[in-house]
Design a protein around this motif. Sequence first.
Motif, PDB file in Angstrom:
ATOM      1  N   LEU A 109       0.821  -1.206   0.000  1.00  0.00           N
ATOM      2  CA  LEU A 109       0.000   0.000   0.000  1.00  0.00           C
ATOM      3  C   LEU A 109       0.860   1.264   0.000  1.00  0.00           C
ATOM      4  CD1 LEU A 109      -2.796  -1.117   2.500  1.00  0.00           C
ATOM      5  CD2 LEU A 109      -2.805  -1.217   0.002  1.00  0.00           C
ATOM      6  N   ALA A 110       2.100   1.140  -0.458  1.00  0.00           N
ATOM      7  CA  ALA A 110       3.004   2.292  -0.527  1.00  0.00           C
ATOM      8  C   ALA A 110       2.398   3.371  -1.422  1.00  0.00           C
ATOM      9  CB  ALA A 110       4.367   1.858  -1.075  1.00  0.00           C
ATOM     10  N   GLY A 111       2.371   4.587  -0.930  1.00  0.00           N
ATOM     11  CA  GLY A 111       1.845   5.712  -1.694  1.00  0.00           C
ATOM     12  C   GLY A 111       0.330   5.806  -1.702  1.00  0.00           C
ATOM     13  N   PRO A 139      -4.949   3.043  -5.324  1.00  0.00           N
ATOM     14  CA  PRO A 139      -3.505   2.885  -5.512  1.00  0.00           C
ATOM     15  C   PRO A 139      -3.019   3.618  -6.762  1.00  0.00           C
ATOM     16  CG  PRO A 139      -4.551   0.773  -5.055  1.00  0.00           C
ATOM     17  CD  PRO A 139      -5.647   1.761  -5.307  1.00  0.00           C
ATOM     18  N   PRO A 140      -1.906   4.366  -6.635  1.00  0.00           N
ATOM     19  CA  PRO A 140      -1.340   5.041  -7.806  1.00  0.00           C
ATOM     20  C   PRO A 140      -1.067   4.030  -8.920  1.00  0.00           C
ATOM     21  CG  PRO A 140      -0.251   5.772  -5.803  1.00  0.00           C
ATOM     22  CD  PRO A 140      -1.127   4.615  -5.424  1.00  0.00           C
ATOM     23  N   GLY A 141      -1.442   4.392 -10.124  1.00  0.00           N
ATOM     24  CA  GLY A 141      -1.265   3.502 -11.261  1.00  0.00           C
ATOM     25  C   GLY A 141      -2.463   2.601 -11.492  1.00  0.00           C
ATOM     26  N   VAL A 144      -8.429   3.398  -9.463  1.00  0.00           N
ATOM     27  CA  VAL A 144      -9.814   2.988  -9.251  1.00  0.00           C
ATOM     28  C   VAL A 144      -9.950   2.777  -7.751  1.00  0.00           C
ATOM     29  CG1 VAL A 144     -11.478   1.108  -9.618  1.00  0.00           C
ATOM     30  CG2 VAL A 144     -10.028   1.872 -11.500  1.00  0.00           C
ATOM     31  N   LEU A 145     -11.060   3.229  -7.174  1.00  0.00           N
ATOM     32  CA  LEU A 145     -11.263   3.034  -5.742  1.00  0.00           C
ATOM     33  C   LEU A 145     -11.469   1.554  -5.458  1.00  0.00           C
ATOM     34  CD1 LEU A 145     -11.532   4.295  -2.932  1.00  0.00           C
ATOM     35  CD2 LEU A 145     -13.993   4.531  -3.398  1.00  0.00           C
ATOM     36  N   LEU A 146     -10.622   1.023  -4.583  1.00  0.00           N
ATOM     37  CA  LEU A 146     -10.703  -0.379  -4.193  1.00  0.00           C
ATOM     38  C   LEU A 146     -11.025  -0.476  -2.712  1.00  0.00           C
ATOM     39  CD1 LEU A 146      -7.491  -1.786  -5.927  1.00  0.00           C
ATOM     40  CD2 LEU A 146      -9.846  -1.849  -6.789  1.00  0.00           C
TER      41      LEU A 146
END
Length: 156
Positions: A109-111, A139-141, A144-146
């Motif tokens: 979950l970095a970033g 997550p960056p990249g 989409v909301l997860l």
Amino acid sequence: MTMINRSPSSPSEDAREGSAPRLDHVGILVRDLELATTRWQSRFNVSIAHTFEAPSLAIRATFLAIASANIELYTIDDPKVLDLALGRASAKLDHIALRFDGNARELDLAGCTIRGPGRPDPIGAPFLIADSEHVWTEPPGIDVLLQLITPTESTP
């Protein structure tokens, strides 16, 4: 257009090892939960799998049973927060929920900003719902909301 056929009888190596997440549900934020539930039931002949309420978060949800996962219709019982999230829409596709077999500490979950359901503000710790920990993040990249669902440390 070329379609890649990945047969269910030959899943990826990660899935065979049990480390791949499973689709738990797709979340749809709605302005009127009762009306949306009735419309989904009448149009698609789906049944209610279960309901959920979190008064401390002002959230109510109905989970509709479909063959491969659930559809979560949920609303926020705080008009200002609901208006901020929906704008003028009556509903919007909100998130994809993935269920993991491992502990949340094993996820990268970095970033990522970890937040709660239907809200943009960061949270300090996952929400405990039943026997699982829940966090929402983009997550960056991935962008989409997860909703990430993992068992608690005490869950076998």
